[in-house]
Design an enzyme around this catalytic site. Structure first.
Site, PDB file in Angstrom:
ATOM      1  N   GLY A 111     -36.896  60.489   6.345  1.00  0.00           N
ATOM      2  CA  GLY A 111     -36.498  61.752   6.969  1.00  0.00           C
ATOM      3  C   GLY A 111     -35.003  61.951   6.893  1.00  0.00           C
ATOM      4  N   ASN A 112     -34.492  62.838   7.734  1.00  0.00           N
ATOM      5  CA  ASN A 112     -33.048  63.075   7.789  1.00  0.00           C
ATOM      6  C   ASN A 112     -32.664  63.447   9.219  1.00  0.00           C
ATOM      7  OD1 ASN A 112     -33.279  66.092   8.052  1.00  0.00           O
ATOM      8  ND2 ASN A 112     -34.152  65.886   5.994  1.00  0.00           N
ATOM      9  N   TYR A 113     -31.380  63.743   9.424  1.00  0.00           N
ATOM     10  CA  TYR A 113     -30.852  63.936  10.768  1.00  0.00           C
ATOM     11  C   TYR A 113     -30.916  65.383  11.265  1.00  0.00           C
ATOM     12  CZ  TYR A 113     -28.840  59.285  10.082  1.00  0.00           C
ATOM     13  OH  TYR A 113     -28.663  57.951   9.850  1.00  0.00           O
TER      14      TYR A 113
END
Length: 399
Positions: A211-213
């Site tokens: 995923g990412n932030y």
């Protein structure tokens, strides 16, 4: 003018409650119909008889207006109103609104409200400046509410004003501007807008993912702003912990595959799409059905490309549709953004950079450039709620 507008005025237990009379007079003078909802504490500062004489309507305070079981429906009020104004709004009420503490008629009406909500805080400066109050106000802004900052006029964010409530004539002026002129603004009235927001999670096994932030704050601010400008919004949201802006049709997804399918299905019915989501570019070739155990010193994951949602929508869009993309870059920002603009058949692209500290993931602020075939517009660092207005204003010129 506010002619024909229906406004719910919420009054709370502040010494500034007496100014509600001036607000009512101003709203009615502009042609509005006003329904007052007051908290029990508010009645300690101003009497319902006074307010009812001004509005020519019974003041609502309790869930049941009579002992015979007559019920005041907060749901009906939420559907009736064109706007809700809470003035004055105490620190206590602001905290309850931010956290969904529905212990009085005013809060339940707020939670049921389909129309834009304007909040005029009123408290002493130390209470206003306290981190808990500031966080509650930021939470309300993220929900799509509008803060009328004390002694500073309307601000979507920033929260730098004094504690004393803004003056009644200024509050009326703000509502006149924000909702009174909406029918003649020619912005996004009756337009259907698709917005994607947040990250996607690509599963490795039942407990791990790629995923990412992304927090989703920019996309949710765009959804709230589009609604404010009259659009019907479908928001395809990745896994985020944000409340749905009022008036938005939300579709929750987790993976790129799910976001792709939801977007492809919705887009043909849309006048425009704003692709703000931070979609994972790769996902695991295989997903384990059980948690992968730590049995050796390394783990090799083979990745495959995910769907390119922007490129696919760019292929199928018609001449009557507008497509807006986002480019978050770490280097060669303008060059990379222009390549994406052309390759994916976008009408314009919103560029931001990780090199601008405090303006991308998890931040309340952003600093963007809007790039199109006609050129580039650069904007200063602003709260994401104000950035959303810049982007939607640009979109409205094309629709």
């Amino acid at each position: 003018m506010l002619k024909g507008k229906k406004i719910v005025l919420g009054i709370t237990g502040s010494i500034a409650a007496y100014k509600a009379c001036l607000i009512i007079r101003g709203l009615i003078k502009e042609g509005a119909e006003v329904q007052v909802v007051i908290t029990p504490a508010g009645k300690e500062f101003i009497t319902p008889i006074t307010l009812s004489a001004l509005t020519h309507k019974p003041v609502i305070s309790e869930f049941f207006s009579q002992r015979d079981g007559t019920w005041n429906s907060h749901v009906d009020l939420g559907l009736w109103a064109d706007a809700m104004l809470i003035a004055p709004a105490t620190a206590s009420t602001i905290g309850k609104m931010a956290n969904g503490v529905a212990d009085n008629m005013l809060i339940t009406t707020y939670l049921s409200m389909k129309a834009p909500v304007f909040i005029a805080p009123a408290m002493d400066l130390d209470m206003y400046a306290h981190p808990s109050t500031q966080q509650n106000l930021k939470t309300l802004i993220s929900y799509g509410n509008h803060i009328i900052e004390p002694q500073s006029g309307f601000l979507a964010s920033g929260l730098e004003g004094k504690g004393r409530m803004e003056e009644p004539e200024k509050i009326v002026e703000i509502l006149n501007k924000e909702i009174g002129c909406s029918e003649t603004k020619g912005t996004l009235a009756d337009k259907n807008i698709l917005i994607t927001a947040g990250p996607t999670y690509e599963k490795i096994d039942p407990v791990r993912f790629i995923g990412n932030y992304s927090s989703g704050k920019m996309g949710f601010a765009l959804a709230a702003e589009c609604v404010r400008q009259g659009a019907k919004v479908t928001l395809v949201a990745g896994p985020v912990s944000l409340s749905t802006p009022q008036g938005v049709n939300r579709i929750d997804v987790e993976s790129c595959e799910e976001m792709y399918n939801a977007s492809i299905e919705a887009f043909p019915k849309m006048d425009a799409a704003i692709l703000c989501a931070a979609v994972a570019d790769f996902c695991p070739e295989t997903t384990s059905s059980q948690k992968i155990k730590r049995e050796k010193d390394d783990l090799i994951l083979r990745l495959k490309p995910t769907h390119d949602i922007a490129a696919q929508l760019g292929k199928i869009k018609t001449s009557h549709q507008i497509l807006v993309g986002f480019a978050l870059e770490t280097n060669d920002e303008e060059v990379n953004a222009k390549k994406k603009l052309e390759k994916k058949n976008l009408d314009f692209i919103v560029l931001n950079s990780t090199r601008n500290k405090g303006t991308t993931f998890r931040s309340d602020d952003n600093q963007i450039s809007i790039i199109s075939a006609e050129g580039q517009k650069d904007f200063p660092k602003k709260p994401k709620t104000e950035v959303a207005r810049d982007i939607v204003d640009e979109l409205s010129t094309l629709l």
